[in-house]
Design a protein around this motif. Sequence first.
Motif, mmCIF file in Angstrom:
data_model
loop_
_atom_site.group_PDB
_atom_site.id
_atom_site.type_symbol
_atom_site.label_atom_id
_atom_site.label_comp_id
_atom_site.label_asym_id
_atom_site.label_seq_id
_atom_site.Cartn_x
_atom_site.Cartn_y
_atom_site.Cartn_z
ATOM 1 N N THR A 25 0.841 -1.203 0.000
ATOM 2 C CA THR A 25 0.000 0.000 0.000
ATOM 3 C C THR A 25 0.875 1.252 0.000
ATOM 4 O OG1 THR A 25 -1.725 -1.211 1.174
ATOM 5 C CG2 THR A 25 -1.847 1.193 1.269
ATOM 6 N N THR A 43 -4.457 -3.729 4.787
ATOM 7 C CA THR A 43 -5.484 -3.712 3.740
ATOM 8 C C THR A 43 -6.413 -4.905 3.957
ATOM 9 O OG1 THR A 43 -3.860 -2.760 2.241
ATOM 10 C CG2 THR A 43 -5.821 -3.726 1.214
ATOM 11 N N ASP A 67 -4.186 -3.500 -5.189
ATOM 12 C CA ASP A 67 -3.414 -3.613 -3.941
ATOM 13 C C ASP A 67 -4.068 -4.719 -3.094
ATOM 14 O OD1 ASP A 67 -2.184 -3.257 -1.503
ATOM 15 O OD2 ASP A 67 -2.972 -1.228 -1.163
HETATM 16 MG MG MG Z 1 -1.846 -2.863 2.374
#
Ligand code: MG
Length: 214
Positions: A25, A43, A67
Amino acid sequence: MAAAVEKKEHLYKILVIGELGTGKTSIIKRYVHQFFSQHYRATIGVDFALKVLNWDADTVVRLQLWDIAGQERFGNMTRVYYKEAVGCFIVFDVTRASTFEAVTKWKADLDSKVTLSDSTPVPCVLLANKCDQAKEGLVNNVSQMDDFCKEKGFVGWFETSAKENINIEEAARFLVTRILQNDEAIAKDEADTDRIILNGPKDSSLTEKKGCCS
Ligand code: MG
Ligand code: GTP
């Protein structure tokens, strides 16, 4: 009035995968938003970002960056996320050798679940991230890293730092160059296949068209 020159536009889906907390990220945030934070927020599932590159005078490249959470750990969902990708970054953390050991599994997961339309592997670049910090393991040996990448089928590798903004643009440019080459080769292959069909002797309606096409 001068005629407007039509620009070539490409939209490419790029995956960013690797172990938890390796900096996927952060790399995307740095690349797309020129921003870095020390704060870690894992995430969940998948996030998206779009990077538009004015590649050259007549080409615009849009990168759709996927991502993917490290906690997905080559699970069932990765098959869905990987679909139609044309490029990939696998990220590990140079301060944690265990994240490098998992790279082989991520690469195998990728290659077993997705290929390009001509059945060749999706070009994948290995990112040795957090190179602003002390390194642990194989990453200290450049020639062994080169051998590892060759053996595992990576198109290249870069030491990166999302924090210090090191090599992220370079790695992206390298991957996009490969993707554009693949795209051209596949388009040429498809054009050649069409020509073979047009030249084929069996279907007279197709062979008739040959004159007007060639
Ligand atoms: Mg991440
Ligand atoms: P998941 O979403 O859980 O898979 O993690 P991730 O790979 O997206 O990691 P993330 O980008 O959230 O970064 C994890 C932690 O590492 C954060 O605290 C970041 O600030 C830090 N970090 C990321 N990149 C770098 C870097 O290049 N250098 C340093 N020193 N820290 C970094």
